[in-house]
Design an enzyme around this catalytic site. Structure first.
Site, PDB file in Angstrom:
ATOM      1  N   ASP A  25      39.622  47.745  45.949  1.00 59.38           N
ATOM      2  CA  ASP A  25      38.421  47.851  45.114  1.00 59.38           C
ATOM      3  C   ASP A  25      38.690  47.346  43.697  1.00 59.38           C
ATOM      4  O   ASP A  25      39.830  47.369  43.230  1.00 59.38           O
ATOM      5  CB  ASP A  25      37.960  49.319  45.084  1.00 59.38           C
ATOM      6  N   HIS A  42      36.824  38.153  43.325  1.00 56.61           N
ATOM      7  CA  HIS A  42      37.076  38.111  44.769  1.00 56.61           C
ATOM      8  C   HIS A  42      38.118  37.041  45.098  1.00 56.61           C
ATOM      9  O   HIS A  42      38.998  37.252  45.924  1.00 56.61           O
ATOM     10  CB  HIS A  42      35.782  37.846  45.545  1.00 56.61           C
ATOM     11  N   LEU A 136      54.200  42.500  61.974  1.00 57.39           N
ATOM     12  CA  LEU A 136      53.161  43.319  61.347  1.00 57.39           C
ATOM     13  C   LEU A 136      51.806  43.159  62.038  1.00 57.39           C
ATOM     14  O   LEU A 136      51.385  42.045  62.354  1.00 57.39           O
ATOM     15  CB  LEU A 136      53.018  42.880  59.875  1.00 57.39           C
TER      16      LEU A 136
HETATM   17  C1  IPE Z   1      34.672  49.906  49.306  1.00 57.66           C
HETATM   18  O1  IPE Z   1      34.400  49.441  48.034  1.00 57.66           O
HETATM   19  C2  IPE Z   1      34.529  48.781  50.300  1.00 57.66           C
HETATM   20  C3  IPE Z   1      35.566  47.760  50.250  1.00 57.66           C
HETATM   21  C4  IPE Z   1      36.614  47.778  49.486  1.00 57.66           C
HETATM   22  C5  IPE Z   1      35.370  46.662  51.149  1.00 57.66           C
HETATM   23  P1  IPE Z   1      32.946  49.527  47.405  1.00 57.66           P
HETATM   24  O2  IPE Z   1      33.040  48.923  46.058  1.00 57.66           O
HETATM   25  O3  IPE Z   1      31.950  48.942  48.324  1.00 57.66           O
HETATM   26  O4  IPE Z   1      32.715  51.099  47.338  1.00 57.66           O
HETATM   27  P2  IPE Z   1      31.802  51.955  46.376  1.00 57.66           P
HETATM   28  O5  IPE Z   1      30.460  51.297  46.322  1.00 57.66           O
HETATM   29  O6  IPE Z   1      32.465  51.948  45.045  1.00 57.66           O
HETATM   30  O7  IPE Z   1      31.798  53.316  46.977  1.00 57.66           O
HETATM   31  C1  IPE Z   2      36.148  45.114  46.145  1.00 58.78           C
HETATM   32  O1  IPE Z   2      35.773  44.877  44.827  1.00 58.78           O
HETATM   33  C2  IPE Z   2      35.757  43.989  47.070  1.00 58.78           C
HETATM   34  C3  IPE Z   2      34.671  44.332  48.016  1.00 58.78           C
HETATM   35  C4  IPE Z   2      34.076  45.491  48.085  1.00 58.78           C
HETATM   36  C5  IPE Z   2      34.259  43.302  48.927  1.00 58.78           C
HETATM   37  P1  IPE Z   2      34.301  45.152  44.324  1.00 58.78           P
HETATM   38  O2  IPE Z   2      33.490  43.919  44.532  1.00 58.78           O
HETATM   39  O3  IPE Z   2      33.756  46.385  44.926  1.00 58.78           O
HETATM   40  O4  IPE Z   2      34.558  45.342  42.774  1.00 58.78           O
HETATM   41  P2  IPE Z   2      33.899  46.438  41.833  1.00 58.78           P
HETATM   42  O5  IPE Z   2      34.135  47.769  42.493  1.00 58.78           O
HETATM   43  O6  IPE Z   2      32.460  46.103  41.719  1.00 58.78           O
HETATM   44  O7  IPE Z   2      34.636  46.310  40.557  1.00 58.78           O
HETATM   45 MG    MG Z   3      33.756  48.342  44.380  1.00 57.80          MG
END
Ligand code: IPE
Ligand code: IPE
Ligand code: MG
Length: 245
Positions: A25, A42, A136
């Site tokens: 995240d 990303h 792995l």
């Molecule tokens: C969790 O992250 C999903 C992934 C890492 C793919 P999110 O950014 O979607 O989760 P929330 O919205 O903070 O709970």
């Molecule tokens: C995690 O980073 C990647 C996915 C959920 C696909 P985020 O895109 O959720 O990044 P934040 O949480 O908005 O910073």
């Molecule tokens: Mg996120």
């Protein structure tokens, strides 16, 4: 580099987690902090996927499950979702030869049939191509939701009961697990979440029952080998009791 190796050698081989799961995240916040568009985060995040896969192989972790896209992530702007899907497709296409070179076996969990056709195709090809690898196990959670996984399991189980393949009385935790996307895999020993959020976000609801949880405030694109090792050292200090004394 030598010092790095020393660090790995200091890990207690007998106490290595077999299965590590990661909620990757913070890509968006990482980008925002740098004045960049979210998708730049990303793109930077994909590099860290490679680094963490490499480190897992090096350490000898058996299973690495990465939360790459949740069912809830479709709520994001169309453009961001498109970029995520394209990055996923590119990652699989580019990494397939490396996976074969390094003995990595790919698996995926989630409602895969709802992914774009192009992603499904390269996913199937990569899974097939790496099927016999013995190193792995890289398990990607794609269009994954913990609740839908449980619902899907219940549906399949009911179908088997209706077909007479199973008796209701024989359904226990062990048989139920065979209907989850993670059938045949041990539960994660360690769950890592980056970017400081203390929540599960619908990840592996059934399987995380007794996993050790490790959260870092660091955003995913700044996560890497060193922090991964730190998580493993912390994990090795934990006393897992599973409800016992
Ligand atoms: C969790 O992250 C999903 C992934 C890492 C793919 P999110 O950014 O979607 O989760 P929330 O919205 O903070 O709970
Ligand atoms: C995690 O980073 C990647 C996915 C959920 C696909 P985020 O895109 O959720 O990044 P934040 O949480 O908005 O910073
Ligand atoms: Mg996120």
């Amino acid at each position: 580099m030598a010092k790095d190796q020393e660090l790995v050698d200091r890990l207690d081989r007998a106490k290595l987690p077999q299965h590590v799961a990661i909620i990757m995240d913070g890509n968006g916040r990482w980008a925002k902090a740098k004045g960049l568009p979210r998708v730049a985060g990303h793109r930077a995040g994909v590099k860290k996927v490679r680094e963490v896969v490499r480190t897992s192989q090096e350490i000898g972790i058996k299973i690495l499950t990465l939360y790459a896209f949740s069912r809830e992530n479709w709520k994001r702007p169309r453009r961001e979702v498109d970029v995520l899907m394209r990055l996923l497709q590119e990652f699989l296409r580019r990494e397939c030869p490396n996976m074969n070179k390094n003995g990595v076996k790919l698996r995926a969990i989630g409602r895969l049939k709802e992914l774009p056709a192009g992603v499904q195709r390269v996913l199937e090809n990569t899974i097939k191509s790496t099927m016999d690898n013995k190193g792995l196990l890289l398990n990607l959670a794609l269009n994954y939701g913990g609740r839908s996984e449980i619902v899907d399991a219940v549906r399949d189980l009911i179908k088997d009961v209706q077909k007479g393949v199973r008796k209701v009385e024989e359904v226990d935790e062990e048989t139920f697990q065979e209907y989850l996307y993670t059938a045949g895999l041990p539960d994660p020993d360690l769950l890592i979440r980056t970017s400081g959020e203390y929540r599960i976000s619908n990840f592996l609801l059934y399987q995380l029952s007794y996993s050790e949880i490790w959260v870092t405030p660091v955003y995913w694109p700044d996560f890497g080998r060193e922090l991964f090792l730190e998580a493993l050292f912390d994990y090795q200090k934990r006393e897992r009791r599973f409800g016992g004394v």
